[in-house]
Design an enzyme around this catalytic site. Sequence first.
Site, mmCIF file in Angstrom:
data_model
loop_
_atom_site.group_PDB
_atom_site.id
_atom_site.type_symbol
_atom_site.label_atom_id
_atom_site.label_comp_id
_atom_site.label_asym_id
_atom_site.label_seq_id
_atom_site.Cartn_x
_atom_site.Cartn_y
_atom_site.Cartn_z
ATOM 1 N N ILE A 1 64.644 27.049 -2.633
ATOM 2 C CA ILE A 1 63.520 26.207 -3.111
ATOM 3 C C ILE A 1 62.404 26.054 -2.076
ATOM 4 O O ILE A 1 62.874 25.689 -1.043
ATOM 5 C CB ILE A 1 63.917 24.872 -3.447
ATOM 6 C CG1 ILE A 1 64.927 24.666 -4.530
ATOM 7 C CG2 ILE A 1 62.912 23.810 -3.876
ATOM 8 C CD1 ILE A 1 65.863 23.330 -4.866
ATOM 9 N N ARG A 2 61.213 26.640 -2.343
ATOM 10 C CA ARG A 2 60.153 26.816 -1.283
ATOM 11 C C ARG A 2 61.118 27.283 0.052
ATOM 12 O O ARG A 2 60.629 26.543 0.877
ATOM 13 C CB ARG A 2 59.338 25.527 -1.234
ATOM 14 C CG ARG A 2 58.773 25.288 -2.514
ATOM 15 C CD ARG A 2 57.777 24.138 -2.506
ATOM 16 N NE ARG A 2 58.404 22.820 -2.425
ATOM 17 C CZ ARG A 2 58.362 22.347 -0.982
ATOM 18 N NH1 ARG A 2 57.449 22.789 -0.182
ATOM 19 N NH2 ARG A 2 58.886 21.072 -0.963
ATOM 20 N N GLY B 1 64.083 19.142 2.054
ATOM 21 C CA GLY B 1 63.272 18.336 1.983
ATOM 22 C C GLY B 1 61.767 19.048 2.437
ATOM 23 O O GLY B 1 61.523 20.033 2.010
ATOM 24 N N GLU B 2 61.118 18.144 3.310
ATOM 25 C CA GLU B 2 60.081 18.797 3.598
ATOM 26 C C GLU B 2 60.015 18.594 5.226
ATOM 27 O O GLU B 2 59.950 17.288 5.890
ATOM 28 C CB GLU B 2 58.771 18.005 3.262
ATOM 29 C CG GLU B 2 57.513 18.013 3.622
ATOM 30 C CD GLU B 2 56.869 19.533 3.907
ATOM 31 O OE1 GLU B 2 57.382 20.342 2.731
ATOM 32 O OE2 GLU B 2 56.314 19.866 4.700
ATOM 33 N N SER B 3 60.117 19.691 6.092
ATOM 34 C CA SER B 3 60.433 19.348 7.433
ATOM 35 C C SER B 3 59.158 18.869 8.235
ATOM 36 O O SER B 3 59.609 18.114 9.124
ATOM 37 C CB SER B 3 60.607 20.902 8.189
ATOM 38 O OG SER B 3 59.483 21.830 7.804
ATOM 39 N N ARG C 1 58.242 29.114 7.455
ATOM 40 C CA ARG C 1 58.221 28.202 6.343
ATOM 41 C C ARG C 1 57.733 28.660 5.122
ATOM 42 O O ARG C 1 56.766 29.676 5.133
ATOM 43 C CB ARG C 1 57.310 26.934 6.723
ATOM 44 C CG ARG C 1 58.094 25.959 7.883
ATOM 45 C CD ARG C 1 57.171 24.839 8.178
ATOM 46 N NE ARG C 1 57.182 23.799 7.194
ATOM 47 C CZ ARG C 1 56.308 22.901 6.939
ATOM 48 N NH1 ARG C 1 55.712 22.679 8.102
ATOM 49 N NH2 ARG C 1 56.558 22.302 5.915
ATOM 50 N N GLU D 1 74.322 22.612 -2.005
ATOM 51 C CA GLU D 1 74.637 21.571 -2.543
ATOM 52 C C GLU D 1 74.313 21.625 -4.064
ATOM 53 O O GLU D 1 74.875 20.559 -4.684
ATOM 54 C CB GLU D 1 74.059 20.290 -1.941
ATOM 55 C CG GLU D 1 72.455 20.044 -2.132
ATOM 56 C CD GLU D 1 71.688 20.984 -1.328
ATOM 57 O OE1 GLU D 1 72.282 22.017 -0.518
ATOM 58 O OE2 GLU D 1 70.525 20.707 -1.373
ATOM 59 N N CYS E 1 67.654 24.670 4.554
ATOM 60 C CA CYS E 1 66.307 24.573 4.069
ATOM 61 C C CYS E 1 65.436 24.114 5.299
ATOM 62 O O CYS E 1 65.122 24.389 6.252
ATOM 63 C CB CYS E 1 66.067 24.487 2.594
ATOM 64 S SG CYS E 1 64.610 25.020 1.952
ATOM 65 N N HIS F 1 70.102 26.277 -0.764
ATOM 66 C CA HIS F 1 70.641 24.762 -1.080
ATOM 67 C C HIS F 1 72.128 25.151 -1.711
ATOM 68 O O HIS F 1 72.519 24.788 -2.872
ATOM 69 C CB HIS F 1 69.815 24.414 -2.031
ATOM 70 C CG HIS F 1 68.568 23.862 -1.449
ATOM 71 N ND1 HIS F 1 68.240 22.407 -1.084
ATOM 72 C CD2 HIS F 1 67.615 24.275 -1.304
ATOM 73 C CE1 HIS F 1 67.070 22.357 -0.661
ATOM 74 N NE2 HIS F 1 66.497 23.465 -0.837
#
Length: 205
Positions: free
Chosen positions: A146-147, A46-48, A103, A184, A76, A182
């Site tokens: 992903i990023r 997600g976005e930490s 990051r 998953e 991530c 990721h």
Amino acid sequence: MIIGVLALQGDFDAHRRRLEELGAQVVLVKKPEQLDQIDGLVIPGGESGTFLKLLGEAGFEKLKQFVKAKPTFGTCAGAILLASEVENPPQAGLGALNIRIRRNAYGRQIDSSIREGKFVADLKRQLQEPGDPSSRKGFPLEMVFIRAPKIVRVGEGVEVIATEGSDPVAVRQGRAMAATFHPELSDDTRVHQAFLDLVSNGKRS
Ligand code: GLN
């Protein structure tokens, strides 16, 4: 065995499906008190920074106590949250893993990609026979980035359990485990299975 998936934001549902596929009972964790009911926790991507905001100070402290006591797997953004040091920009970490993590380390051009790396699949055996070098053989594994962040320092006590090129991309220290990719989102179930092994191992000892 009840596994919680932190469900504040990000791709928590893909983790839920994968863990259920592997036979775990899954609880979506939205409130700090739910941490008392689970044997292990997955912190998704997600976005930490957003995770930190949504957790708030009290949620962060409760989570910090949890990750010291129970198995936790961060992917991530989850890996960023578990680190002891975060850069680009600096932000608070739960300190469960003695690593420094950067990051968004891959820049804009290649910020998302699917690459093949190596994973120590037999983590269960490695936990039982930590000195056995044959259990450290890597097996090819598809990795979706992903990023993604990059682990830029692996501190004492941290074991690298997956690599991509020369980069460590999954690590474990005691009950905490993290991947910068990721798992998953790939069909391979071995990374989640390794985490479930870690949880059942912890329940026995
Ligand atoms: N770039 C995100 C962060 O810095 C992590 C990306 C992800 O979880 N897929 O928190």
